[in-house]
Design an enzyme around this catalytic site. Sequence first.
Site, short mmCIF file in Angstrom:
data_model
loop_
_atom_site.label_atom_id
_atom_site.label_comp_id
_atom_site.label_asym_id
_atom_site.label_seq_id
_atom_site.Cartn_x
_atom_site.Cartn_y
_atom_site.Cartn_z
N LYS A 111 21.27 23.88 -37.60
CA LYS A 111 20.80 23.18 -38.81
C LYS A 111 21.01 21.67 -38.69
O LYS A 111 20.07 20.89 -38.90
CB LYS A 111 21.57 23.71 -40.04
CG LYS A 111 21.38 22.86 -41.28
CD LYS A 111 22.12 23.43 -42.48
CE LYS A 111 23.46 22.87 -42.76
NZ LYS A 111 23.56 21.49 -43.23
N ASN A 112 22.22 21.27 -38.38
CA ASN A 112 22.51 19.83 -38.42
C ASN A 112 21.81 19.05 -37.32
O ASN A 112 21.51 17.87 -37.50
CB ASN A 112 24.03 19.59 -38.40
CG ASN A 112 24.67 20.02 -39.71
OD1 ASN A 112 23.98 20.24 -40.71
ND2 ASN A 112 25.99 20.17 -39.72
N ASP B 116 33.47 22.71 -41.20
CA ASP B 116 32.46 23.66 -41.70
C ASP B 116 32.82 25.12 -41.40
O ASP B 116 32.10 26.03 -41.81
CB ASP B 116 31.08 23.34 -41.09
CG ASP B 116 30.44 22.12 -41.74
OD1 ASP B 116 31.04 21.55 -42.67
OD2 ASP B 116 29.34 21.73 -41.30
N ARG C 277 31.77 11.35 -50.87
CA ARG C 277 31.18 11.24 -49.53
C ARG C 277 30.51 9.87 -49.41
O ARG C 277 29.29 9.75 -49.53
CB ARG C 277 30.18 12.38 -49.29
CG ARG C 277 30.84 13.74 -49.27
CD ARG C 277 29.87 14.87 -49.09
NE ARG C 277 29.49 15.09 -47.71
CZ ARG C 277 28.71 16.08 -47.30
NH1 ARG C 277 28.23 16.94 -48.17
NH2 ARG C 277 28.41 16.22 -46.03
N CYS D 73 26.27 19.39 -50.15
CA CYS D 73 27.45 20.09 -50.65
C CYS D 73 28.41 19.11 -51.30
O CYS D 73 28.64 18.01 -50.79
CB CYS D 73 28.16 20.80 -49.51
SG CYS D 73 27.28 22.23 -48.91
N ARG E 233 20.50 27.53 -47.96
CA ARG E 233 20.22 26.22 -47.37
C ARG E 233 20.48 26.22 -45.87
O ARG E 233 19.90 25.43 -45.14
CB ARG E 233 21.13 25.15 -47.99
CG ARG E 233 20.70 24.65 -49.34
CD ARG E 233 21.57 23.47 -49.79
NE ARG E 233 21.86 22.61 -48.66
CZ ARG E 233 23.07 22.09 -48.38
NH1 ARG E 233 24.08 22.30 -49.19
NH2 ARG E 233 23.26 21.34 -47.34
C1 UD1 Z 1 28.17 16.18 -41.41
C2 UD1 Z 1 27.59 17.56 -41.54
C3 UD1 Z 1 28.52 18.45 -42.37
C4 UD1 Z 1 29.93 18.42 -41.78
C5 UD1 Z 1 30.42 17.00 -41.55
C6 UD1 Z 1 31.74 16.95 -40.78
C7 UD1 Z 1 25.22 17.19 -41.45
C8 UD1 Z 1 23.93 17.16 -42.18
N1 UD1 Z 1 26.30 17.47 -42.19
O1 UD1 Z 1 28.29 15.64 -42.73
O2 UD1 Z 1 28.00 19.77 -42.34
O3 UD1 Z 1 30.82 19.06 -42.68
O4 UD1 Z 1 29.45 16.27 -40.79
O5 UD1 Z 1 31.62 17.57 -39.56
O6 UD1 Z 1 25.27 17.03 -40.24
N2 UD1 Z 1 32.84 8.99 -44.42
C9 UD1 Z 1 33.14 7.74 -44.95
N3 UD1 Z 1 32.19 6.77 -44.87
C10 UD1 Z 1 30.97 6.97 -44.30
C11 UD1 Z 1 30.68 8.24 -43.78
C12 UD1 Z 1 31.64 9.23 -43.85
O7 UD1 Z 1 34.23 7.52 -45.46
O8 UD1 Z 1 30.15 6.04 -44.28
C13 UD1 Z 1 33.86 10.06 -44.48
C14 UD1 Z 1 33.41 11.28 -45.30
O9 UD1 Z 1 33.66 11.10 -46.66
C15 UD1 Z 1 34.24 12.38 -44.67
C16 UD1 Z 1 34.32 11.96 -43.20
O10 UD1 Z 1 34.02 10.57 -43.15
O11 UD1 Z 1 35.52 12.38 -45.24
C17 UD1 Z 1 33.39 12.69 -42.27
O12 UD1 Z 1 32.07 12.63 -42.81
P1 UD1 Z 1 30.77 12.71 -41.90
O13 UD1 Z 1 31.16 13.04 -40.49
O14 UD1 Z 1 29.98 11.49 -42.12
O15 UD1 Z 1 30.04 13.95 -42.55
P2 UD1 Z 1 28.51 14.08 -42.93
O16 UD1 Z 1 27.68 13.37 -41.93
O17 UD1 Z 1 28.35 13.79 -44.37
#
Ligand code: UD1
Length: 429
Positions: free
Chosen positions: A22-23, A306, A122, A117, A399
């Site tokens: 998916k991702n 996840d 986030r 989610c 989803r």
């Molecule tokens: C992606 C995955 C999700 C998975 C997550 C962690 C997709 C579509 N989703 O989510 O399924 O659970 O990776 O493996 O691929 N953060 C910040 N600032 C930012 C970005 C992130 O503080 O600009 C923090 C987030 O709040 C979180 C951590 O970094 O605590 C990791 O987030 P991130 O790796 O970015 O997750 P997603 O890309 O949202």
Amino acid sequence: MEKYVVEGGARLCGTVEISGAKNAALAILAATILAEEPCIIENIPNINDTSVSLKILKDMGATVRLLDKNTVYVDASVLTSPMVPYEHAKRMRASYYYLGSLLGRYHKADVSMPGGCNLGVRPIDQHIKGFRALGCTVDIVQGGIISARAQELVGSHIYFEISSVGATINVMLAAVKAEGVTILENVAKEPHVVDLANFLNSMGADIRGAGTDVIKIHGVKHLGGTNYTIIPDQIEAGTFMVAAAATGGDVLVSNVIPKHLESISEKLIKAGAVVEEYDDAVRVYRHGPINKITLKTLPHPGFPTDMQPQMVAMLCAAEGTSVITESVFENNRFKYVDELSRMGAHIQVDGKIAVVEGVPKLTGAPVKATDLRAGAAMVIAGLMAEGVTEIEDIYHIERGYEDFLDKLKMLGADVKYICKPDLDMPEAL
Ligand code: UD1
């Protein structure tokens, strides 16, 4: 109201074939708009999130054709309306990848703030920091739209303060056609980051180092069409591995990359399962009790956040007390434990730590899927429980899992989908 009804007690046995990731698919579909020629993508999972992404592409004016259930043709050479409105963005987090790809293509992007989610706050500060370093202005404008603009994109040296999957992917998408060299440091190393880099390279990009801490991108002027096959889904595979172990079953999880599953296998082995590795499959079975373990979620190659809810569901029936630390997201990622408690689980949450005291058995109950992976955890708990578990809010599960119930049924699970009239709805006249 749509529900899954799970009759507990069956041991899962047999073979299950894992779908495309998916991702990875969501990043790659967004990346197709960087190509000036058609792309054919194979092994796309047929799930609601990919449908939303295909709808976004269509609404922008791309030609999108499903060649079969898991193969899609995308020609985004001409886009008439290159933006992502709220009605799509609210439905999934990965809609924000269109920020990076629209910037890469047009130096201009308007994308509504993303949904997805609810795992706590986030933020997207690291995405914005990366875009700004490449020469963009980024503002949140009227209507919750993230609006990014650049005269030109210029390569830069960017250090991410947090290892973020989303920021790494988004900035990679924007930088791939930037002038000069971009170096991204402290990047995410998840398999889908590597898959996106491989996809972009197959279109003519020059990206090196994906899968390590540093990614180096030499900007190119043109990206062409490609024919690409998406990697198998690490989390879907992990979910079936845990379901096999949780039910004391014996399942061959096929069409996987075992290397991507090592952190999950390691914890399952500690918890008392046997995991046998083959070239493109893993066999998971368990005869003895479920052991207590300690577990901390971490960025790849650590244990994936996840997979945390599914693992907790299994540990509810362990001998002894397990301690789970969520270090990637905030404690909203434990919201689902209230639902497990309804089934007789003993779990105490204190901030980022959940203490799971094993009980001899779970009991079926009506529960909710509070998010995608929490929903999968409810299914696993339902399979282990005595009696019937009815799971509401299954749209979360749909989803992200292709043919979930059919795959479970093939393994011997007693699961069904029901759609009952909602009692709160006024009767139709
Ligand atoms: C992606 C995955 C999700 C998975 C997550 C962690 C997709 C579509 N989703 O989510 O399924 O659970 O990776 O493996 O691929 N953060 C910040 N600032 C930012 C970005 C992130 O503080 O600009 C923090 C987030 O709040 C979180 C951590 O970094 O605590 C990791 O987030 P991130 O790796 O970015 O997750 P997603 O890309 O949202």
